[in-house]
Write a protein that holds these residues in place. Structure first.
Motif, short mmCIF file in Angstrom:
data_model
loop_
_atom_site.label_atom_id
_atom_site.label_comp_id
_atom_site.label_asym_id
_atom_site.label_seq_id
_atom_site.Cartn_x
_atom_site.Cartn_y
_atom_site.Cartn_z
N LYS A 2 6.40 3.69 -6.90
CA LYS A 2 6.58 4.27 -5.56
C LYS A 2 7.39 5.57 -5.62
N ILE A 3 7.01 6.44 -6.54
CA ILE A 3 7.73 7.70 -6.73
C ILE A 3 7.21 8.74 -5.73
N THR A 4 8.10 9.38 -5.04
CA THR A 4 7.73 10.35 -4.01
C THR A 4 7.29 11.68 -4.62
N GLU B 22 7.67 8.64 6.73
CA GLU B 22 9.07 8.32 6.49
C GLU B 22 9.28 7.72 5.09
N SER B 23 8.28 7.00 4.58
CA SER B 23 8.41 6.39 3.26
C SER B 23 7.02 6.05 2.74
N GLY B 24 6.98 5.59 1.48
CA GLY B 24 5.73 5.10 0.91
C GLY B 24 4.69 6.16 0.67
N ASN C 121 0.83 -1.18 0.00
CA ASN C 121 0.00 0.00 0.00
C ASN C 121 0.87 1.25 0.00
N VAL C 122 0.55 2.20 -0.85
CA VAL C 122 1.31 3.45 -0.93
C VAL C 122 0.34 4.61 -0.69
N PHE D 246 -0.18 7.94 -16.02
CA PHE D 246 0.98 8.46 -15.29
C PHE D 246 0.81 8.24 -13.79
N ILE D 247 -0.38 8.49 -13.27
CA ILE D 247 -0.62 8.29 -11.84
C ILE D 247 -0.46 6.82 -11.47
#
Length: 376
Positions: free
Chosen positions: A114-116, A90-92, A19-20, A106-107
């Motif tokens: 997992k691009i921030t 912190e991540s994700g 999950n992101v 693109f989304i």
């Protein structure tokens, strides 16, 4: 500068393993509320984030009270969390801006990878997949143009992109302003197919011409439900299957009108009996196709189907099946029926349909048997 235009689909076909979170930052409430084809720009992005698979979605803005009525109107409050400040993760997490229009592909790619900071990639991707929103009519028109162009670019066939789409796009521009759902449009089009079949089987040539015109019009409307679903981010698995099954029902109704009409005009039972045999073969073709779509391609979209003997996806556009696929598409065959009915060449249409249905039965039947053998 290198523009990323390929490799996206292979990435999207991979499994999403975790999950992101997604965060949509709304800096300007006025810009975010700009309407593009029936949706405020920020609502469009929120729907896209949910459709892409983000299970935890945050919207960050200093103007939440101004935006809350629209969130409630479009049913988004239950799916997102609101905050005045960007929460710390912190991540994700992927952070999007409401000052941009993004294409759904693109989304989804951002989600899988997992691009921030997706904004870092905007200069490297196809410019048709994003647009920076400005407070001008020209900016909104540019976004609309990109949305429709992206839909057209994904339209297959010989007739639909050049003949059907210009008309369906004009209709869709009006339909997105209403509350009509894609499934409602599909149902209305199916009802139109019933009326069309009754007109086609009439002994009077004038009524048959009207039926032929309505049949081609039905083929055009067939694109509207998918266009509305994509533009308003309302696509669903049920809707995709409903559309596919409704198309097949409509095709069989058109064929019913042709052979019953020939029988009524000529009194020749050959057309009636032969027509029902072909009707049964066409029904079996649909069953063969649905089984393989459910068990092999895992898709409700016919364009994703590939025969069991092919080891490449439909997007590869390779092999003899892909070369003849346009001949089997609904837009082409309905247009052919339309022309032959207008010219009153129903006997020729009967024999062309006989060859087409028989060949399709053999191809899909062989693929069905092979898929059964391989599953054992």
């Amino acid at each position: 500068m290198e523009i990323i235009t390929s490799g996206f689909q292979s990435d999207l076909d991979g499994r999403i393993s975790e999950n992101v979170r997604a965060v949509l930052v709304v800096e300007s409430a006025d810009l975010a509320q700009k309407m593009v084809l029936g949706l405020p720009i920020f609502i469009r992005t929120l729907r896209q984030l949910r459709q892409a698979g983000f299970k935890e979605i945050w919207m960050v803005s200093r103007h939440l009270e101004n935006l809350r009525p629209l969130l409630n109107r479009f049913g988004m409050l239950e799916y997102i969390q609101l905050s005045h400040d960007t929460p710390h993760f912190e991540s994700g997490v992927s952070i999007f801006s409401a000052q941009y229009h993004y294409e759904s592909e693109f989304i989804r790619w951002v989600h899988v990878k997992k691009i921030t900071n997706p904004s870092d990639y905007l200069g490297k991707i196809n410019p048709m997949w994003w647009h920076r929103l400005e407070d001008s009519k020209a900016s909104l028109k540019a976004i609309e143009k990109k949305i429709f162009q992206n839909i057209k670019d994904k339209t297959e066939g010989w007739v639909a992109p050049h003949l059907n789409k210009p008309v369906s796009f004009a209709m869709t521009r009006q339909l997105v302003k209403t509350d009509l759902s894609p499934n409602t449009i599909t149902f209305v089009n199916l009802a139109l197919a019933v009326l069309t079949a009754l007109l086609i089987m009439n002994n009077n040539y004038g009524w048959r011409v009207l039926g032929a015109i309505l049949m081609q019009f039905s083929s055009i409307i067939d694109g509207c439900d998918g266009e509305v679903a994509r533009i308003k981010i309302l696509s669903s698995r049920f809707g995709a299957w409903f559309d596919t099954i409704a198309d097949d029902l409509a095709n069989n109704l058109f064929w019913l009108g042709v052979f019953v009409g020939l029988f009524r005009t000529t009194g020749n039972t050959f057309y009636f009996n032969g027509g029902w045999v072909l009707f049964g073969l066409s029904f079996l073709v649909s069953l063969f196709l649905y089984y393989q779509m459910m068990t092999r391609t895992k898709s409700a979209n016919v364009k994703d189907f590939v025969p069991a003997w092919s080891d490449k996806p439909a997007s590869a556009k390779e092999g003899w099946f892909e070369k003849v696929r346009p001949l089997m598409k609904r837009d082409f065959f309905v247009f052919l029926m339309f022309v032959l009915l207008i010219l009153d060449l129903r006997v020729l249409l009967f024999w062309i349909s006989t060859v087409a249905i028989s060949a399709t039965f053999l191809v899909h039947g062989a693929s069905f048997v092979l898929s059964l053998v391989r599953r054992r």
